[in-house]
Design a protein around this motif. Structure first.
Motif, short mmCIF file in Angstrom:
data_model
loop_
_atom_site.label_atom_id
_atom_site.label_comp_id
_atom_site.label_asym_id
_atom_site.label_seq_id
_atom_site.Cartn_x
_atom_site.Cartn_y
_atom_site.Cartn_z
N LEU A 61 0.83 -1.20 0.00
CA LEU A 61 0.00 0.00 0.00
C LEU A 61 0.87 1.26 0.00
O LEU A 61 0.62 2.21 -0.75
CB LEU A 61 -0.92 -0.04 1.23
CG LEU A 61 -1.97 1.06 1.35
CD1 LEU A 61 -2.84 1.11 0.12
CD2 LEU A 61 -2.83 0.81 2.59
N LEU A 62 1.94 1.23 0.80
CA LEU A 62 2.83 2.39 0.85
C LEU A 62 3.52 2.61 -0.49
O LEU A 62 3.69 3.75 -0.94
CB LEU A 62 3.88 2.22 1.97
CG LEU A 62 3.34 2.33 3.40
CD1 LEU A 62 4.46 2.11 4.41
CD2 LEU A 62 2.69 3.70 3.63
N GLU A 63 3.89 1.53 -1.13
CA GLU A 63 4.53 1.65 -2.45
C GLU A 63 3.57 2.28 -3.45
O GLU A 63 3.96 3.13 -4.27
CB GLU A 63 5.00 0.28 -2.93
CG GLU A 63 6.28 -0.17 -2.22
CD GLU A 63 6.60 -1.65 -2.45
OE1 GLU A 63 7.72 -2.04 -2.11
OE2 GLU A 63 5.72 -2.39 -2.94
N LEU A 64 2.32 1.86 -3.34
CA LEU A 64 1.30 2.43 -4.23
C LEU A 64 1.18 3.93 -4.00
O LEU A 64 1.15 4.73 -4.94
CB LEU A 64 -0.03 1.73 -3.93
CG LEU A 64 -1.15 1.88 -4.96
CD1 LEU A 64 -0.72 1.28 -6.29
CD2 LEU A 64 -2.41 1.18 -4.44
N VAL A 65 1.14 4.29 -2.72
CA VAL A 65 1.01 5.70 -2.35
C VAL A 65 2.20 6.49 -2.89
O VAL A 65 2.05 7.59 -3.42
CB VAL A 65 0.92 5.84 -0.82
CG1 VAL A 65 1.06 7.30 -0.40
CG2 VAL A 65 -0.38 5.26 -0.30
N ASN A 66 3.38 5.89 -2.80
CA ASN A 66 4.58 6.54 -3.31
C ASN A 66 4.50 6.69 -4.84
O ASN A 66 4.88 7.73 -5.38
CB ASN A 66 5.81 5.73 -2.90
CG ASN A 66 7.09 6.36 -3.41
OD1 ASN A 66 7.84 5.76 -4.17
ND2 ASN A 66 7.34 7.61 -3.01
N ASP A 67 3.93 5.68 -5.48
CA ASP A 67 3.77 5.76 -6.93
C ASP A 67 2.86 6.93 -7.31
O ASP A 67 3.03 7.55 -8.35
CB ASP A 67 3.16 4.46 -7.48
CG ASP A 67 4.20 3.34 -7.51
OD1 ASP A 67 5.41 3.67 -7.37
OD2 ASP A 67 3.81 2.17 -7.63
N TRP A 68 1.87 7.21 -6.45
CA TRP A 68 0.97 8.34 -6.73
C TRP A 68 1.68 9.67 -6.54
O TRP A 68 1.14 10.72 -6.84
CB TRP A 68 -0.25 8.31 -5.81
CG TRP A 68 -1.15 7.13 -6.03
CD1 TRP A 68 -1.31 6.43 -7.19
CD2 TRP A 68 -2.01 6.52 -5.07
NE1 TRP A 68 -2.20 5.40 -7.02
CE2 TRP A 68 -2.65 5.44 -5.72
CE3 TRP A 68 -2.30 6.76 -3.73
CZ2 TRP A 68 -3.57 4.61 -5.07
CZ3 TRP A 68 -3.21 5.95 -3.09
CH2 TRP A 68 -3.83 4.87 -3.75
#
Ligand SMILES: Nc1ncnc2c1ncn2[C@@H]1O[C@H](COP(=O)(O)OP(=O)(O)O)[C@@H](O)[C@H]1O
Ligand SMILES: [Mg+2]
Lengths: 405, 232
Positions: free
Chosen positions: B183-190
């Motif tokens: 989830l954090l990686e996804l957030v970072n991708d955003w």
């Protein structure tokens, strides 16, 4: 930005404690407002004008030691002496002392030889110049003159021929007509007693009776067989009472050393008569203070507990962007909700309790402004009690969010 | 995004003075995902607290978005925390008295958003963390992993540019930890910049850059231009 709903849902999690405080506030408001009403009424009673200048009046009492004391001559000599003191406005003799709690009353009738339908009044046997000597306001007729005054005892009623009455009493006798010049009768008696004067007000000897203020004065020097005591009522210039007091005792003693003389201000008699009322006020004020202190401590305790219980979430809130002010406000609003609920319940409960007091204990109704005033003061006390824990909460560091687990 | 130059932080008690950070230098660029490791007591949390304006530093210079934060008052610091920074804690730190919706709502209310805007954002982040159906649950009714996802949702709802996480997986088993990490990686991708303290070397390796704090200082810098390349 108020956060009422989330505060309310958080509060719901500790509803028992909140409810207890609210109920305590309800009870406190109920008791405090009704006690405040009691106090208010007693204070009003004490503050009633007596119709006399009691602060400037001295009651001088003497008992002669000699047998066969020549009372009328002694009174004439004493009064002449008293009137010669420069600060004395007027002095007269009286068989009882106003405001003292000791006095006598009788029934007066509009018709001769009656024994039903009388009007009750306290009475004094007094001498010339009573209106001046007591500082009463004469609103009709005239004061007693020396020639009005007869020497007599309790059996001399059938020779009385003049009376001064209070306006309150006159209105009961003659609601629609002017009372001066009309006649009154003592019961089962056909001796007409003419109303020669009306004074604005006189509470008489008994301050606690419903009839207080129904007062009449008869012009008579009361000489009772076997008793050699007499009272003078002496009125000084305003503020000169102490001066008169200082001179009077010595002068009377010099004139006739064979007497026991005591001097007291009318104000002192009044104070003594209201002592029970003042005690009631003090007790109720203590109760109010105690209840207010207890509720303040309760709120202080509970709010402190809530703050310490929520230290962690306060840190978290701070981390999420709450300013100190927002944290303090949170706890004050929470407190306001609890206190508001309790006080709202208290408003209803206080009126209910008062209805019971009115119905069964003959107490006066609770005026809304008094109730609202008490409610407001309790609200301020509640907020004040929550203030220091709320400020402590505001000082919790946001670092607490990461420091403790 | 963030620049620390010779930042110092000391804690003083009656008898001892602890230097938690000493001459701490670090620059974090917009969009980075940095994993911070280091022994216990080395100053990792202290660094995060200063970076996130939870604590004031005692010396040196800290620029957030180019602005020196040392002169700010409480209200300004609170506002910056609220608008720019999202926090994720090891212990989740959901407010136990509030349901999930209200938990996410907390920072949004401090932000002063209207009810409709708050609701829109809450619904959106609840969808993103896959817990939309549980909005009315209390935190105690969730598993640890779910609680941490809600905590992430709460951090994301304000759309911060900077996410600080202090051992976000420390209280989770490995499966839940991996979900949170994804989830954090996804957030970072955003596009959100993330600094995450972790004890888990596997998770640290997935970040694009690792720093190690030892004894209150950055020990060495290790760059991973491409995490996939590293594991290959
Ligand atoms: N509030 C405090 N008061 C005193 N010392 C503290 C405080 N917070 C942290 N420290 C000390 O600062 C040092 C760094 O702590 P911390 O940043 O929490 O380390 P880490 O997160 O790397 O385990 C430790 O020695 C710790 O004891
Ligand atoms: Mg730590």
């Amino acid at each position: 930005m108020l956060e009422l709903r989330p505060i309310l849902s958080a509060l719901w999690q500790s509803k028992t404690a909140a409810l207890l405080i609210a109920l305590q506030l309800m009870l406190t408001l109920t008791i405090v407002s009704n006690a405040a009403l009691f106090i208010h009424n007693r204070q009003e009673k004490i503050a009633r004008p007596t119709g006399m200048a009691e602060k400037d009046i001295l009651a001088v009492n003497f008992s002669a030691l000699a047998k066969n004391y020549e009372m009328p001559a002694a009174v004439d000599a004493d009064l002449a002496l008293i009137r010669s003191i420069p600060s004395v406005i007027e002095a007269t003799h009286s068989h009882k002392i106003p405001l003292s709690g000791s006095g006598e009353s009788l029934s007066l009738f509009l018709e001769p030889n009656a024994n039903k339908g009388g009007f009750s009044a306290s009475y004094f046997y007094v001498g010339a110049g009573v209106t001046e000597a007591l500082g009463m306001e004469l609103i009709a007729g005239r004061d007693f003159k020396a020639t009005d005054v007869q020497v007599g005892d309790h059996t001399s009623r059938n020779t009385l021929n003049a009376v001064i009455v209070t306006q309150q009493f006159a209105r009961q006798l003659y609601p629609d007509a002017h009372a001066v010049g009309k006649y009154l009768y003592t019961g089962n008696n056909n001796q007409p007693i003419k109303i020669i004067g009306i004074v604005a007000r006189n509470l008489g000897p008994h301050l606690h009776q419903a009839m207080a203020g129904n007062t009449v004065f008869f012009p008579q020097l009361m000489v009772v067989d076997g008793s050699a005591s007499m009272t003078y009522l002496v009125r000084s210039e305003p503020g000169q009472l102490q001066e008169v007091f200082n001179q009077l005792e010595g002068k009377l003693r010099v004139r006739d050393p064979q007497r026991i003389i005591s001097l007291r201000t009318l104000e002192a008699y009044k104070k003594r008569s209201y002592r029970a009322d003042n005690t009631t006020i003090e007790v109720l004020a203590t109760v109010i203070t105690l209840l207010a202190t207890i509720i303040a401590l309760g709120i202080l305790g509970l709010t402190s507990f809530w703050v310490s219980q929520r230290r962690k979430q306060i840190g978290v809130r701070r981390a999420l962007g709450a300013s100190r002010r927002a944290i303090a406000r949170y706890f004050l609003i929470e407190n306001l909700m609890v206190a508001g609920t309790g006080i709202a319940l208290g408003l209803a409960a206080a009126q209910l309790a008062n209805k019971v007091l009115v119905m069964y204990f003959n107490q006066p109704a609770l005026p809304l402004p008094l109730l609202l005033g008490c409610a407001l003061i309790l609200l301020v006390i509640s907020l004040g009690a929550a203030l220091s824990p709320a400020l402590r909460a505001a000082n919790i560091s946001p670092a607490l969010a990461t420091r403790s687990v | 995004m963030l620049k620390m130059h010779k930042v110092r932080k000391s804690f003083r008690t009656d008898t001892i003075e602890t230097h938690a950070l000493r001459d701490f230098n670090l620059e974090v660029k917009e969009g980075e995902f940095i994993a911070v490791t280091g022994p216990s007591g080395s100053g990792k949390t202290t660094f995060l607290n200063i970076a996130g304006l939870l604590e004031a530093h005692s010396g040196g210079q800290y620029l957030l978005d180019g602005d020196d934060v040392s002169g700010l008052n409480d209200r300004q610091r609170s506002r910056l925390r609220n608008e720019k920074i999202g926090f994720i804690f090891q212990g989740f730190n959901l407010i136990p008295d509030l349901n999930l919706f209200d938990n996410i709502d907390v920072p949004l209310r401090y932000r002063g958003f209207k009810a409709s805007e708050r609701r829109r954002r809450i619904d959106k982040v609840l969808q993103q963390v896959g817990l939309a159906a549980r909005a009315k649950y209390l935190p105690s009714q969730l598993s640890g992993g779910q609680q941490q996802r809600i905590a992430i949702a709460r951090a994301l709802a304000g759309e911060p540019r900077f996410l600080l996480a202090d051992e976000p997986t420390g209280n989770l088993d490995s499966l839940m930890a991996r979900q949170v990490m994804e989830l954090l990686e996804l957030v970072n991708d955003w596009g959100t910049t993330i600094v995450m303290v972790t004890h888990d070397p596997d998770l640290a390796r997935r970040a694009e850059r690792n720093i190690q704090i030892v004894d209150g200082q950055v020990a060495d810098l290790e760059y991973h231009a491409n995490p996939a390349a590293l594991s290959a």
